[in-house]
Motif scaffolding. Sequence first.
Motif, PDB file in Angstrom:
ATOM      1  N   LEU A  61       0.863  -1.175   0.000  1.00 18.04           N
ATOM      2  CA  LEU A  61       0.000   0.000   0.000  1.00 18.04           C
ATOM      3  C   LEU A  61       0.902   1.227   0.000  1.00 18.04           C
ATOM      4  CD1 LEU A  61      -2.643  -1.098   2.671  1.00 18.04           C
ATOM      5  CD2 LEU A  61      -2.726  -1.396   0.197  1.00 18.04           C
ATOM      6  N   ARG A  62       0.754   2.066  -1.017  1.00 19.36           N
ATOM      7  CA  ARG A  62       1.551   3.287  -1.163  1.00 19.36           C
ATOM      8  C   ARG A  62       0.586   4.423  -1.480  1.00 19.36           C
ATOM      9  NH1 ARG A  62       4.723   0.241   0.712  1.00 19.36           N
ATOM     10  NH2 ARG A  62       6.637  -0.556  -0.198  1.00 19.36           N
ATOM     11  N   MET A  63       0.469   5.370  -0.585  1.00 17.71           N
ATOM     12  CA  MET A  63      -0.473   6.474  -0.787  1.00 17.71           C
ATOM     13  C   MET A  63       0.007   7.381  -1.906  1.00 17.71           C
ATOM     14  SD  MET A  63      -3.331   7.402   0.611  1.00 17.71           S
ATOM     15  CE  MET A  63      -4.117   7.937  -0.884  1.00 17.71           C
ATOM     16  N   ALA A  64      -0.882   7.634  -2.838  1.00 14.67           N
ATOM     17  CA  ALA A  64      -0.585   8.540  -3.953  1.00 14.67           C
ATOM     18  C   ALA A  64      -1.862   9.310  -4.267  1.00 14.67           C
ATOM     19  CB  ALA A  64      -0.122   7.753  -5.183  1.00 14.67           C
ATOM     20  N   TRP A  65      -1.759  10.611  -4.323  1.00 12.43           N
ATOM     21  CA  TRP A  65      -2.904  11.453  -4.673  1.00 12.43           C
ATOM     22  C   TRP A  65      -2.745  11.863  -6.125  1.00 12.43           C
ATOM     23  CZ3 TRP A  65      -6.759  11.299  -1.448  1.00 12.43           C
ATOM     24  CH2 TRP A  65      -6.517  11.024  -0.102  1.00 12.43           C
ATOM     25  N   ASN A  66      -3.575  11.298  -6.983  1.00  5.01           N
ATOM     26  CA  ASN A  66      -3.469  11.543  -8.418  1.00  5.01           C
ATOM     27  C   ASN A  66      -4.406  12.686  -8.823  1.00  5.01           C
ATOM     28  OD1 ASN A  66      -3.198  11.466 -11.161  1.00  5.01           O
ATOM     29  ND2 ASN A  66      -3.770   9.322 -11.381  1.00  5.01           N
ATOM     30  N   THR A  67      -3.819  13.824  -9.162  1.00  3.28           N
ATOM     31  CA  THR A  67      -4.608  14.966  -9.616  1.00  3.28           C
ATOM     32  C   THR A  67      -4.795  14.971 -11.121  1.00  3.28           C
ATOM     33  OG1 THR A  67      -2.626  16.351  -9.723  1.00  3.28           O
ATOM     34  CG2 THR A  67      -3.906  16.417  -7.666  1.00  3.28           C
ATOM     35  N   GLY A  68      -4.123  14.054 -11.803  1.00  2.59           N
ATOM     36  CA  GLY A  68      -4.229  13.991 -13.264  1.00  2.59           C
ATOM     37  C   GLY A  68      -5.025  12.778 -13.711  1.00  2.59           C
ATOM     38  N   ILE A  69      -4.600  12.230 -14.852  1.00  2.00           N
ATOM     39  CA  ILE A  69      -5.229  11.014 -15.367  1.00  2.00           C
ATOM     40  C   ILE A  69      -4.251   9.866 -15.160  1.00  2.00           C
ATOM     41  CG2 ILE A  69      -6.755  12.212 -16.973  1.00  2.00           C
ATOM     42  CD1 ILE A  69      -4.811  11.580 -19.212  1.00  2.00           C
ATOM     43  N   ASN A  70      -4.361   8.806 -15.918  1.00  2.00           N
ATOM     44  CA  ASN A  70      -3.479   7.646 -15.742  1.00  2.00           C
ATOM     45  C   ASN A  70      -2.021   8.044 -15.630  1.00  2.00           C
ATOM     46  OD1 ASN A  70      -5.769   6.165 -15.982  1.00  2.00           O
ATOM     47  ND2 ASN A  70      -5.192   5.132 -17.875  1.00  2.00           N
ATOM     48  N   PHE A  71      -1.346   7.414 -14.678  1.00  2.00           N
ATOM     49  CA  PHE A  71       0.084   7.619 -14.434  1.00  2.00           C
ATOM     50  C   PHE A  71       0.416   9.076 -14.120  1.00  2.00           C
ATOM     51  CE2 PHE A  71      -0.308   4.145 -17.595  1.00  2.00           C
ATOM     52  CZ  PHE A  71      -0.032   3.097 -16.733  1.00  2.00           C
ATOM     53  N   GLY A  72      -0.554   9.837 -13.634  1.00  2.00           N
ATOM     54  CA  GLY A  72      -0.320  11.220 -13.239  1.00  2.00           C
ATOM     55  C   GLY A  72      -0.190  12.200 -14.392  1.00  2.00           C
ATOM     56  N   LEU A  73      -0.562  11.795 -15.599  1.00  2.00           N
ATOM     57  CA  LEU A  73      -0.483  12.715 -16.732  1.00  2.00           C
ATOM     58  C   LEU A  73      -1.394  13.917 -16.497  1.00  2.00           C
ATOM     59  CD1 LEU A  73      -0.602  10.131 -19.645  1.00  2.00           C
ATOM     60  CD2 LEU A  73       1.380  11.410 -18.873  1.00  2.00           C
ATOM     61  N   PHE A  74      -0.959  15.089 -16.883  1.00  2.00           N
ATOM     62  CA  PHE A  74      -1.700  16.350 -16.748  1.00  2.00           C
ATOM     63  C   PHE A  74      -1.974  16.705 -15.291  1.00  2.00           C
ATOM     64  CE2 PHE A  74      -3.241  14.377 -20.780  1.00  2.00           C
ATOM     65  CZ  PHE A  74      -2.461  15.145 -21.625  1.00  2.00           C
ATOM     66  N   ALA A  75      -1.096  16.270 -14.386  1.00  2.00           N
ATOM     67  CA  ALA A  75      -1.307  16.495 -12.953  1.00  2.00           C
ATOM     68  C   ALA A  75      -0.994  17.926 -12.529  1.00  2.00           C
ATOM     69  CB  ALA A  75      -0.456  15.519 -12.148  1.00  2.00           C
TER      70      ALA A  75
END
Length: 156
Positions: free
Chosen positions: A43-57
């Motif tokens: 379990l690794r916390m990640a807040w994704n503000t973009g789309i897949n793999f953080g694109l456009f984050a």
Amino acid sequence: MTTVFWAGFWTFLLDQASKYFVVHFLDLRVRGEIDVLPPFINLRMAWNTGINFGLFADNGDVARWFLIGMAFVICAAVLFWVHKDRPGRLGLISAGLLIGGALGNVVDRFLYGAVADFLNMTCCGISNPYAFNVADITIFIGAFGLVLWGGPQKAT
């Protein structure tokens, strides 16, 4: 259409329950990481503000509201499609999986401003830096299922 509703409902509920458990109960937002079955499942916390793999984050609130709007448009398009072409049971379940997962990620964007990703899987000596969630899994399975079973049901 009740099949789509129930598949989407249970998918949404499972996604939100898993996120609540991991983010709040296990307090992953503070702890950052928990090894479950290293190195395979963590379990690794990640807040994704973009789309897949953080694109456009890096686009902030514009991207957030755009992605919320796109999710609603995609859900509406899938509902229209399965209502119009009426696939078989597997196609309807696939549509529900996709819609439930998409709406689960929409709720995250409303509540947190980003999608809560927490599952990290590594295998075979390849280190995976990315995290995902239950909604991401169901969106993928639902989209793949619609490709396989999304056409109109054939009369027998």
